[in-house]
Design a protein around this motif. Structure first.
Motif, PDB file in Angstrom:
ATOM      1  N   GLN A 153       0.832  -1.197   0.000  1.00  0.00           N
ATOM      2  CA  GLN A 153       0.000   0.000   0.000  1.00  0.00           C
ATOM      3  C   GLN A 153       0.876   1.261   0.000  1.00  0.00           C
ATOM      4  O   GLN A 153       0.591   2.218  -0.717  1.00  0.00           O
ATOM      5  N   ILE A 154       1.944   1.255   0.760  1.00  0.00           N
ATOM      6  CA  ILE A 154       2.867   2.393   0.791  1.00  0.00           C
ATOM      7  C   ILE A 154       3.563   2.558  -0.561  1.00  0.00           C
ATOM      8  O   ILE A 154       3.692   3.673  -1.076  1.00  0.00           O
ATOM      9  N   ALA A 155       3.991   1.448  -1.148  1.00  0.00           N
ATOM     10  CA  ALA A 155       4.643   1.514  -2.456  1.00  0.00           C
ATOM     11  C   ALA A 155       3.672   2.062  -3.504  1.00  0.00           C
ATOM     12  O   ALA A 155       4.059   2.873  -4.358  1.00  0.00           O
ATOM     13  N   TYR A 156       2.410   1.646  -3.443  1.00  0.00           N
ATOM     14  CA  TYR A 156       1.400   2.162  -4.369  1.00  0.00           C
ATOM     15  C   TYR A 156       1.195   3.660  -4.137  1.00  0.00           C
ATOM     16  O   TYR A 156       1.125   4.437  -5.083  1.00  0.00           O
ATOM     17  N   ARG A 157       1.114   4.067  -2.880  1.00  0.00           N
ATOM     18  CA  ARG A 157       0.965   5.494  -2.558  1.00  0.00           C
ATOM     19  C   ARG A 157       2.106   6.302  -3.164  1.00  0.00           C
ATOM     20  O   ARG A 157       1.886   7.354  -3.770  1.00  0.00           O
ATOM     21  N   ASP A 158       3.322   5.827  -3.010  1.00  0.00           N
ATOM     22  CA  ASP A 158       4.481   6.520  -3.567  1.00  0.00           C
ATOM     23  C   ASP A 158       4.411   6.578  -5.088  1.00  0.00           C
ATOM     24  O   ASP A 158       4.747   7.600  -5.693  1.00  0.00           O
ATOM     25  N   LEU A 159       3.966   5.500  -5.703  1.00  0.00           N
ATOM     26  CA  LEU A 159       3.831   5.466  -7.155  1.00  0.00           C
ATOM     27  C   LEU A 159       2.809   6.498  -7.632  1.00  0.00           C
ATOM     28  O   LEU A 159       3.070   7.254  -8.573  1.00  0.00           O
ATOM     29  N   VAL A 160       1.653   6.551  -6.985  1.00  0.00           N
ATOM     30  CA  VAL A 160       0.625   7.532  -7.356  1.00  0.00           C
ATOM     31  C   VAL A 160       1.187   8.947  -7.227  1.00  0.00           C
ATOM     32  O   VAL A 160       1.013   9.776  -8.127  1.00  0.00           O
TER      33      VAL A 160
END
Length: 168
Positions: free
Chosen positions: A126-133
């Motif tokens: 979820q954190i990696a996705y947040r950073d990607l967004v």
């Protein structure tokens, strides 16, 4: 026509919380969340046999997410970091992790090590996705699109822990 800069499409990406709700089985708005929910559901229903219909269904869902991404997210361009995986592939990793974590929640010891490891992994995703967004919205990176799977030589390809399956 594909966008060349982050714009309204980038803000249409679900937030990390919305995506987690979607892969966790809660009703979620938007095409990406609907497809992510269907991906997670296919993992929950999977029988474990190779070549089963769930795997084929997931390939279709991943392709649909990638199609959405190709239309609404910035296209790769020279000089910008390009992630190794498509949006569909990234969300598939998250959906699989969510299916495992929620399965354990229903069927295993809530205080067990495996439970902790799977929920920690889901939080990391979820954190990696947040950073990607964030990186997409600020123009720091883009994802390869269906038609742009292989970046131009001038582009820099970036591999994040979500791409490699490594711990963050």
């Amino acid at each position: 026509m594909r966008r060349t800069r982050p714009g309204p499409g980038a803000s249409s990406l679900p937030s990390p919380t919305e995506l987690l709700y979607a892969v966790g089985g809660r009703k979620a708005e938007g095409p990406v969340c609907s497809l992510a929910s269907a991906l997670s559901e296919s993992y929950r229903l999977e029988s474990g046999s190779s070549g089963n219909p769930a795997q084929s269904r997931r390939r279709i869902l991943i392709a649909e997410i990638n199609s959405w991404s190709s239309e609404y997210l910035p296209a790769p361009r020279a000089g910008i970091r390009v992630y190794e995986r498509t949006l569909g592939e990234l969300i598939d990793v998250i959906a699989e992790g969510a299916a495992r974590a929620f399965h354990l929640l229903r069927n295993d010891d809530p205080a067990g090590e495996l439970m902790h490891a799977e929920w920690t992994r889901l939080a990391e995703l979820q954190i990696a996705y947040r950073d990607l967004v964030h990186d997409i919205e600020t123009g720091r990176c883009c994802l390869p699109g269906e038609k742009h799977r292989w970046a131009e030589p001038a582009q820099t390809r970036s591999r994040s822990p979500i791409d490699t399956g490594e711990r963050l």
